[in-house]
Design an enzyme around this catalytic site. Structure first.
Site, PDB file in Angstrom:
ATOM      1  CB  SER A 280      -0.890  -0.003   1.244  1.00 17.83           C
ATOM      2  OG  SER A 280      -1.502   1.260   1.445  1.00 17.83           O
TER       3      SER A 280
ATOM      4  CE1 TYR B  80      -3.948  -2.201   5.103  1.00 13.87           C
ATOM      5  CE2 TYR B  80      -3.173  -0.110   4.241  1.00 13.87           C
ATOM      6  CZ  TYR B  80      -3.635  -1.390   4.034  1.00 13.87           C
ATOM      7  OH  TYR B  80      -3.777  -1.875   2.751  1.00 13.87           O
TER       8      TYR B  80
END
Length: 341
Positions: A177, A190
Site C-alpha cells: 500500500s 495498517y
C-alpha cells in the site's frame, strides 16, 4: 588548495561514479528472465480470494489459462462460491487462513497434489485487512491482529511455498500500500503492517536473485470503493472503545468528525480495481517485472514519487495544509484548555 586533499577528492568522486556506473549497467543489462505468455501448465497461488483484488485476479488468471489455487478464508462463503461458479475447472478453491500454520501447510499439500505440468510459477500474497483509528484509539490486540494477517500471514505463506517457486524460477508478489511509506492520520496499525511487509519483500528479493526468482511489490493507493476492504465503523463505535482517560483527551465531536472525514476520503477512491489487476498480471508474466508498482492517479503520482525522498520535517509539514489537521488541533486544544478550567 592542498594538492593531496584535492587528489583525494577527485579519487573519491571517480570511485563513487565507477560504482554507480557499474550498478547502473547491471540494472540495464540484467540477465534475461523467463516470462509467461501462455498460462497453460503454470500454477499460481493467490491468498485472500474471498473478495477484492484476490477474487478479481483469480478470475483474470483463470481466463488466461493458468491453474489458479485460490486461497479463501471461507471456502463456503458467497465470494468463493461465486468465484468457483464463474471459473473453469483449472481453478481450485483452497481453505486458507494465513494466520494458521496448519491451514497453510494443508494448502501446500493440496497444491503439491494438483501441481500442473510446469509447476508453481507464482505466489501472490494478497490476503489482508484494513482498519482505521488513531494510535491511541487502538489496542495492542488491534495491532497484533493487523500484523498477524498483513505481515506474518505473508511471511508464513512465503516460507511454505518458496521451494516450489524456486524450482520454477518464478515470482513472489506482495500486495502492499502507499501507506507503507506515507504516514497518515488514522492509519498507524495498517502502516506498521505494510511497512514490515515491504521490508520482508525487499530482503527476500535480494536473497532470491541468486535463484532467478523475481520479487515484486504492489503499492495501491485509494481503492477502498473497488475492494470494500475498509472496515465499516462509526464514530460511536470508536468512542465506545475509549477508556475514561482517553475520552478526556478526545472529545466525542472530534471522533465523529474524524469518522466522517475518513469515510469521505474512501469515497473519492478508484471505482474499480483494473489498474491493480493489470499491474499484478505484469508482475507475474513480464520478462522483467518491476520491483515496485505505485498505483495512484496521474495527479498524485508526482507527489508520491517524491514523498519518500523529502526531509521528515517537510513531509510532516505537508499535513498541516489539510483542513482536517487544522480542525483536529483546534478542537483538541480547546478540549484541553476547557479541562484546565
Amino acid at each position: 588548495m592542498n594538492t593531496t586533499f584535492f587528489i583525494g577528492q577527485v579519487v573519491g568522486v571517480v570511485s563513487v561514479s565507477a560504482v554507480l556506473l557499474f550498478v547502473f549497467a547491471k540494472l540495464i543489462f540484467r540477465h534475461g528472465s523467463s516470462h509467461v505468455q501462455d498460462g497453460r501448465g503454470h500454477g499460481v497461488l493467490i491468498t485472500g480470494c474471498d473478495s477484492g483484488f484476490g477474487n478479481q485476479l483469480a478470475r483474470c488468471l483463470d481466463h488466461r489459462g493458468f491453474v489458479v489455487f485460490a486461497g479463501c478464508l471461507s471456502p463456503e462463503g458467497a465470494g468463493a462460491r461465486s468465484l468457483a461458479r464463474q471459473s473453469s475447472g483449472n481453478l481450485k478453491i483452497l481453505k486458507m487462513d494465513v494466520t494458521s500454520d496448519e491451514e497453510v501447510e494443508q494448502a501446500k499439500k493440496m497444491v503439491q497434489e494438483h501441481l500442473p505440468e510446469k509447476g508453481l510459477w507464482a505466489v501472490v500474497n494478497n490476503a489482508g485487512i484494513s482498519d482505521w483509528a488513531e494510535i491511541e484509539w487502538s489496542t495492542i490486540k488491534d495491532f497484533r491482529n493487523m500484523v498477524d494477517i498483513n505481515l506474518f500471514g505473508s511471511i508464513r505463506t512465503s516460507v511454505a511455498f518458496l521451494p516450489l517457486v524456486r524450482a520454477t524460477k518464478g515470482r513472489m508478489v506482495y500486495m502492499s500500500s502507499i501507506f507503507s511509506f506515507f504516514n497518515c492520520l488514522n492509519m498507524g496499525a495498517y502502516s506498521v503492517s505494510k511497512r514490515g511487509l515491504e521490508a520482508f519483500a525487499d530482503c527476500l528479493r535480494v536473497e532470491m536473485a541468486s535463484f532467478g526468482v523475481k520479487v515484486s511489490i504492489i503499492q495501491p493507493g485509494n481503492f477502498g470503493r473497488a475492494t470494500n476492504i475498509v472496515k465499516v465503523k462509526t464514530g460511536f463505535d470508536v468512542w465506545e472503545k475509549l477508556d475514561d482517560d482517553r475520552k478526556q483527551i478526545f472529545n466525542r465531536q472530534y471522533v465523529e468528525l474524524a469518522s466522517e472525514y475518513f469515510q469521505s476520503s474512501c469515497r473519492t477512491g478508484f471505482q474499480n480495481a483494473d489498474m491493480v489487476i493489470h499491474a499484478t498480471l505484469h508482475a507475474i508474466t513480464a520478462a522483467q517485472p518491476k520491483y515496485r508498482y505505485l498505483l495512484v492517479s496521474a495527479l498524485d503520482m508526482f507527489f508520491f514519487r517524491l514523498f519518500p525522498f523529502l526531509p521528515t520535517a517537510l513531509t510532516d509539514a505537508v499535513f498541516s495544509l489539510s483542513s482536517m489537521y487544522g480542525k483536529r488541533k483546534e478542537m483538541l486544544y480547546a478540549k484541553q484548555e476547557f479541562s484546565k478550567k
